[in-house]
Design an enzyme around this catalytic site. Structure first.
Site, PDB file in Angstrom:
ATOM      1  N   GLY B 202     -57.284 -29.577  24.666  1.00 56.80           N
ATOM      2  CA  GLY B 202     -57.056 -31.463  25.667  1.00 56.80           C
ATOM      3  C   GLY B 202     -58.717 -31.072  26.253  1.00 56.80           C
ATOM      4  N   LEU B 228     -53.503 -35.762  19.223  1.00 56.58           N
ATOM      5  CA  LEU B 228     -54.661 -35.562  20.150  1.00 56.58           C
ATOM      6  C   LEU B 228     -55.217 -34.023  19.755  1.00 56.58           C
ATOM      7  CD1 LEU B 228     -56.474 -36.435  22.081  1.00 56.58           C
ATOM      8  CD2 LEU B 228     -55.957 -35.165  23.627  1.00 56.58           C
ATOM      9  N   ASP B 229     -56.163 -33.972  19.497  1.00 55.75           N
ATOM     10  CA  ASP B 229     -56.597 -32.614  18.917  1.00 55.75           C
ATOM     11  C   ASP B 229     -55.913 -31.604  18.211  1.00 55.75           C
ATOM     12  OD1 ASP B 229     -59.003 -33.116  20.849  1.00 55.75           O
ATOM     13  OD2 ASP B 229     -58.338 -32.371  22.303  1.00 55.75           O
ATOM     14  N   GLU B 230     -54.748 -32.559  17.367  1.00 54.23           N
ATOM     15  CA  GLU B 230     -54.221 -31.988  15.804  1.00 54.23           C
ATOM     16  C   GLU B 230     -54.516 -32.367  14.768  1.00 54.23           C
ATOM     17  OE1 GLU B 230     -51.893 -29.533  16.129  1.00 54.23           O
ATOM     18  OE2 GLU B 230     -51.527 -29.694  18.756  1.00 54.23           O
TER      19      GLU B 230
END
Lengths: 289, 289, 289, 289
Positions: B202, B228-230
Site C-alpha cells: 500500500g 494490489l501488490d499481491e
C-alpha cells in the site's frame, strides 16, 4: 575509579550546546573521552548520545559521579544510564527445538566473542539438553503442560530473578510470553524472528515466504514487547533465494541469517550500543577505539 | 526458418521422461539446443522448462513446428508459449511524478541494454514530458479528473491497443488500475513497489519503514494483479539503512534499489525467462549461451 | 539398483544433440530424471551437465550401467563421474589455532546439515583438541618441527589414506602443503582463504585490508592447487566495513564470512554440484527436487 | 554570517579533551552544532572530526571565525578545512567510450541529487557528445594523438583551471593521467575502477575476472594518485555472479555496480564527508540532520 571504560547512554529533547555541555562535564572531571557518538532526530526533535570514557586517573567515586551528572541531567531532561564495565552481564537463553542459534551463541561466548556469562539455558522441551551439556551450561527443562502455562512462566521468572539475569535471549523459543513476563524485563528480552519484519509476522514465515514466492528471505532481532513481533528492531539480514527453494531449503538458508542477525544484535546490546525511544532502536555502530 | 533463436516456455504436470521427450522432439526437427533449463516443483508436482533453440539449418515453418509440437503438448497437458525473437516487443511506460525509473529505462533502452521498442510514455501529469522528449519518445498526458477516472483508463487502454503494446511498465505510476484494466493485459503489466513485499503493502512505504525502525529497505517488481501488490514477484532488492535515515533519505536510498530491481525484472520478462504459475513467478537465470 | 539417487557429472566438447542423447540414454534405462542442469561455455565450446536420477524400478546393475554409459561417453569424449549416494564421504578437517570454522563444521555435521562422516581433526597444534572432543571426533596432533616438515606431511598423508578420506578441509590450517601432498588429492582439498581472492593473496590479509582502506572484506573457498591461493574458486562472500575497523575487528567480522563461505562450498562439493575445468569451478545450484 | 550550514573537517594527533575543546569553541561563538562525528585511529593515534554548524544568529564573519579557529588549531596541530555551503562546486566529467556512468551522473545532477554544477564533459573521443547535449552540458573533444599526449593534457588542465573546476570525475576515462596532472588536483580527482580493488588492478578486469572464475565482481571509487589504482578508496560495491557469466555479461552486471559506487562516492565528496590521511579515506556517514 579504576582504569575502566565507562559508557553513558543519554537521550533527551534536542537543545543548543548539548554536546559541548556533556563533553565538558566529563572533561572537567578528568575523564578521557574515547568516543562520542550522537544522533539527532530532527523529526521528533530528540537528541541521543553514547559516550565512552576512560576513567584512568580520575579520583571520583561512582556515587559522586552520578550525583554530579544528575545536576546536569535534570534541567535538560535526560533519560540516561551508565555502565561501568566492571561486571559481566548474566544471560539466559530460552530455546525449544531448534539448535542452530543455541550452538552459535554458546560457541561465541566460549570463544570470547560475547562479553557475558551464560548462566543457563531454559527450555519447554528436553531435546537440546545435550548441547548445553557440551558447553557445561546448566539446562532447565520446564515443560508447558495443558492449562499450566502460567505456572511454567512463574517458574521461568523465578529462575531468572534468582540468578539475577540481565538479558534474556529467545533463541527460537516457540512460546508466546505473557504481558506480565514481558513487562518484568523491559528492553532486556531479545527475540529472533525468522522473517524480515514486518513481512510475515507470526507463525510459519518460511512456508508463507514460499507461497508468496519472495526472492529474498530474512531474519529480524528485536526487543520483545507486548505486541508480538512489534518491538524495536535491532538488526535485520537477508539472503537471496529463488523459485527453486522449498519451505525446507528456505528454512535451512534462513537459519544462517538468523544466527548471524541474533549474534550481532546481542553483541550490540552487551556493548551498550542501543538506545530505545518511541519503539525505535537507535543502534550506534561499534566505535573503533 | 531462418537462423534465429527460438524460445519455448513450457509448464505441465510432472511426468517421467519429460526432458527426454521434449529435447528429442527438437533434436529430431534439426534444432540445436542452446540451453535447456528446468524446474520441478515437487510440492505441487509440476514441471517447468525454458528451452532455447537455434533454428539454423532447419527447414520447418513456424506453422508446421507449432502443429507438430501440439501433438506432443496435448497429451502431456502442456501450457506453453513460443517466441521467435523476430519482433521487438512494444513497451509503454506509465509514470506520475517520479523520474528515476523513467530515466533509467529510457537510457538502458537507448544504449541497447533492453531489447524492445519504447513506444510511448503515458502519464496522469505533464511533469515528466521533458524527459521523454530528451529521448524522443512520444508522451501522452492523460489527466485523471474527478469522476472521470474510468474514462481516462479507457483512453489509456485505447492507446495501448492501438499501438499494439506488448508490455506495460508502471514506473511509479500512482494510480490504482481497475480490474478491467489489469485483466486486459494478463502478465503483461509490471509494477515496481517501493518496499520489500509483503512488508509495507500500500501507500507511503518509506514513511512507514521509518516509523517501524527497519534496518533494511527494499523494492519489489511484480506482475500487477487485481489484488494490489499481491501479484507474482519477479525480483526484489534491499539496502541497509540505519536509525539515522529520515523518510526523505530512505526515499533517496530506495530510489536506487527501485531502478535496479525494475530494470532487472523487465530484462527477465523481455528475454522470456519467466513462467507464472499459482501466483508465483519461476524466473530462470539468464543462460550464458 | 535400489531406490537411490544417482548423480552423473559430465563435461565434454559441445556438440549438437547432447542433452537429447544423454537424457534419452537414462530414460531408456528406466531412470526417472529428477533434475538435469546444463551449462554451455560458448567461449571454450565446452558442455557441462549434472543429472540426478531416481533408480527406483530399474533393474540394471552399477557395472552394467557404467559399461553402457561408456559406449555413449567415449565417442563424445566425456569426462564423467558418477555418485550413487550410497556411501557417506569421509572427511578430515585440518586446523591450526583458529576455532570458528571448526566449530561451525562440526556443528553442521552433527545437526545433519552436512551429509558426510567427519573422521578426524588433524592439527599442527594441540590447542583445538577440546573442541574435537566435545563432538567426539578423533584429534591427531602432528606438530611441525624444524626441519621435519616433510616427515609430518607423510604422517598426515598416511592418516588420510589409512582412513580412506574423501575430502580434506583446510579450516584455517596455517601450513603450506607441498606439491606432492596437493597432487595426491586432486580436487579433494578445499581451503578457506580469508580474503576476497585474488585480492590479498598470501599472508595477513586483514592487516593488509586495513592498510589499504578497503570498504568491503571477504573470504574465498577454493580447491587447493600447487600455486597457493590460485585454485578454482567455489564460493565467495563479502561484508561491508568502514574506516572505523581495526585489523582486529576486520578479523572478527571476516570470521563470520569465512565460516559461511566454507560451509557453503563444502555442501556444494558433498552434493556433487561442482565440475572443475580449466581451473574454473562450475557450481550448479542446488536443485529443488 | 547568514543562516547557513558550515562544515569543518579536522584531523590531528589524538589528545585528551579534543571534543570538549572544539565543541566549546563553536558553542561559545553562538553556533548550533547540527552534528559532530568523530573517529579515533587508535593504531596511529590520530583524531578526526566532521562537525556541522548552523550559523543562524551568529554575528561573526568568516575571516574572524577562521582567525579565531586558528588559535585553537595551531597548538593542537590541526589539519583542517571549512566549507560554508554558499557556493556550488564546479564539476568536470572525463569520459571515453562508455556511457552508463555519464548518464547516471548527468541525470542525478539534473534531478537535484548531486549538489554541484556540472560545468563540462571532456573526452578523448567524440562519441558521447550527444549525451552531453541531451543535458545541455558543454562537451569538449580533445583527442589524444600519437606523440601529443602531453599537449592534450595541457589543454585539459587549462580547461579545468579556466572554469575553476573543483572536482574532476573520471567516469571511465581510459587514459592514464600524468603525475603532473594528478598532483595539480590533489584529492580532487575521483576515479571509478571496474573491479573490487586491490583485485584486478589495471586493464581488462572483467576478462580477468572471468578467467579467474570469481563468484563476485565489484567496483571501486577512489581518489586518483600517482600510483595507478592505489589511491584512497572511497566506496566499493559487489554483485554475485556465476560460472554462467561471460566477460560480456560480467561487464553488463558490473556497469550497474560502477554507476552506483561512483555516484555514492561523489555524493560523499560533495557533502564534505571525507578526510584523507595516510592514503586511507575516512568517510563519515551522512548525518541525518
Amino acid at each position: 575509579m579504576d582504569s575502566q571504560i565507562v559508557t553513558f547512554l543519554i537521550n533527551c529533547p534536542d537543545d543548543k550546546g548539548l554536546v559541548a555541555k556533556i563533553t565538558n562535564f566529563f572533561y572537567s572531571k578528568g575523564f578521557n573521552i574515547l568516543s562520542c557518538q550522537q544522533y539527532v532526530n530532527s523529526i521528533e526533535n530528540t537528541y541521543f548520545m553514547r559516550i565512552r570514557l576512560n576513567a584512568e586517573g580520575t579520583h571520583i567515586s561512582k556515587k559522586e559521579l552520578e550525583a554530579n551528572f544528575l545536576e546536569l541531567a535534570e534541567p535538560l531532561n535526560f533519560n540516561w544510564s551508565v555502565n561501568y564495565g566492571d561486571r559481566k552481564p548474566n544471560v539466559a537463553i530460552l530455546v525449544s527445538h531448534t539448535s542452530h542459534c543455541l550452538y552459535d551463541l554458546l560457541e561465541r561466548q566460549k570463544e570470547g566473542d560475547l562479553d557475558c556469562t551464560i548462566s543457563m539455558v531454559i527450555s519447554n522441551h528436553d531435546k537440546l539438553r545435550p548441547i548445553a551439556e557440551m558447553f557445561n551450561i546448566p539446562y532447565f527443562y520446564l515443560p508447558v503442560t495443558k492449562g499450566a502455562k502460567e505456572k511454567q512462566e512463574e517458574e521461568v521468572i523465578k529462575l531468572l530473578e534468582d540468578h539475577k539475569i540481565d538479558l534474556i535471549i529467545m533463541a527460537r523459543y516457540m512460546q508466546i510470553l505473557s504481558s506480565n513476563f514481558i513487562n518484568s524485563f523491559p528492553e532486556r528480552i531479545i527475540n529472533i524472528h525468522h522473517s524480515f519484519l514486518p513481512a510475515f509476522q507470526g507463525a510459519n514465515p518460511y512456508k508463507r515466504a514460499y507461497e508468496r514466492g519472495v526472492k529474498l528471505i530474512g531474519a529480524t532481532a528485536h526487543y520483545a514487547t507486548e505486541d508480538l513481533d512489534e518491538g524495536p528492531i535491532i538488526e535485520q539480514g537477508v539472503e537471496r533465494v529463488t523459485h527453486d527453494c522449498t519451505p525446507k531449503t528456505l528454512k535451512r538458508i534462513g537459519a544462517d541469517v538468523e544466527r548471524l542477525v541474533l549474534a550481532k544484535a546481542i553483541k550490540c546490546h552487551l556493548q551498550n550500543q542501543i538506545i530505545v525511544a518511541n519503539n525505535r532502536a537507535v543502534v550506534f555502530p561499534e566505535s573503533g577505539e
